[in-house]
Write an enzyme that holds these catalytic residues in place. Structure first.
Site, PDB file in Angstrom:
ATOM      1  CG  HIS A   5      -1.995   1.045   1.171  1.00  9.65           C
ATOM      2  ND1 HIS A   5      -3.333   0.748   1.228  1.00  9.65           N
ATOM      3  CD2 HIS A   5      -1.934   2.400   1.046  1.00  9.65           C
ATOM      4  CE1 HIS A   5      -4.050   1.864   1.160  1.00  9.65           C
ATOM      5  NE2 HIS A   5      -3.201   2.885   1.052  1.00  9.65           N
ATOM      6  N   GLY A 162      -9.375   8.282  -2.139  1.00  4.89           N
ATOM      7  CA  GLY A 162      -9.942   9.620  -1.993  1.00  4.89           C
ATOM      8  C   GLY A 162     -10.683   9.804  -0.685  1.00  4.89           C
ATOM      9  CD  GLU A 192      -7.119   6.448   5.147  1.00  5.66           C
ATOM     10  OE1 GLU A 192      -6.029   7.021   5.307  1.00  5.66           O
ATOM     11  OE2 GLU A 192      -7.643   6.292   4.027  1.00  5.66           O
TER      12      GLU A 192
END
Length: 321
Positions: A5, A162, A192
């Site tokens: 990631h 985003g 998140e």
């Protein structure tokens, strides 16, 4: 070490930024390295998510031409290799690299050229973006991903990135219907900036990997579901601390997830912006959470199992960790 990631625009260090600027005859908005570092990264104590997000503007501006994009991918890969990485997957959104006339297809082809110039084993993940009225751009990204999709040494998956809190995963059912229709492997940012409901939506889409997933902890039943399904979590501690994905790192669920047998992986997210490296992420987890060498081996094997690559590559990676 393996990083699954990692965003390209979040991995542009001071030396890489200077090299890209020189290559393209771009004048940087800084008179010295210290000023440039301040533009490219947040300090140890990040005040807000907005401060974090501001740091993407400059690196993105340096990757608006084919030569800039190609060189950026090559230099980031070489930087990662110099840090001891043996495999990485780099994420970027082609639609963010069209300000100077490049098409999304141009941006992807340039990135693939950069990949070929690096000696690091690395693959690309194309990000769709959350936002207003960009459905057509996201669909174009999916079509390009399908065009260039390979099992290794290129574009291997797609993602959705985003502002998760503003544009929740539930808004993207049609997008992921198309992802599944095209047969594209995917991961998705979930849990998140938004809570457990975001993770549930991603699982409903059929996700086998989640970017971050930290807020899965808010729902014990969801924690069990993630474990039961063998979902991989691409966790990024420094990023989660700086963007305030968790209020207090004392309650960071990484070790709890690991102890429960959830398939956690350790990653950087935006290493240049965070002023970190993957080695520092491991050191942080060792120092603050008591991560052991045995557990680190588990994390590495989880990363290998989660990687969007071939079984042959995975077998080779297992001999290297």
């Amino acid at each position: 070490m393996i990083d699954l990631h990692l965003h390209l625009d979040g991995a542009i260090t001071v030396p890489i930024a200077k090299a890209l600027a020189q290559l393209q005859n771009i004048t940087l908005p800084a008179s010295n390295d210290e000023e440039l570092l301040a533009l490219l990264s947040v300090p140890e104590v990040c005040e807000s998510l907005n401060d974090f997000l501001k740091c993407f503007a400059l690196p993105c501006s340096l990757m608006q031409t084919p030569e800039g994009m190609e060189e950026a991918v090559k230099l980031v890969c070489e930087d990662l290799k110099s840090q001891g990485l043996i495999y990485a997957e780099i994420k970027f959104a082609p639609q963010l690299h069209t300000e100077k006339g490049m098409t999304q297809d141009d941006a992807v082809r340039a990135a693939l050229s950069g990949l070929k110039k690096s000696s690091l084993k690395c693959n690309l993940i194309l990000c769709c973006m959350r936002g207003e009225e960009n459905e057509d751009k996201n669909l174009e990204t999916l079509k390009i991903a399908q065009k260039y999709l390979v099992s290794d040494d290129g574009v291997v998956a797609v993602d959705l990135a985003g502002a998760e809190a503003i544009y929740p995963n539930t808004m993207y059912t049609d997008l992921f219907d198309k992802v599944n229709e095209l047969g594209l492997p995917f991961t998705i940012h979930a849990g998140e900036a938004s809570g457990a409901e975001s993770v549930r939506a991603a699982l409903k889409f059929g996700a086998k990997r989640l970017g971050h997933g930290v807020r899965t902890m808010e729902d014990p039943a969801l924690v069990e579901l993630v474990k039961e399904r063998g979902i991989f979590l691409e966790m990024c501690p420094t990023s989660n601390r700086q963007t305030k994905a968790v209020d207090d790192m004392k309650s960071y669920p990484f070790m709890d997830f690991l102890g429960k047998g959830i398939r956690v992986t350790l990653n950087t997210d935006d290493p240049a912006i965070e002023r970190t490296t993957l080695a520092r992420e491991y050191e942080y987890m060792e120092k603050e959470f008591g991560l052991t060498k045995e557990q680190e081996k588990v994390l590495l094997n989880n990363s290998i199992d989660a990687a969007f690559t071939t079984d042959e590559v995975k077998d080779k990676l297992r001999t290297m960790v």
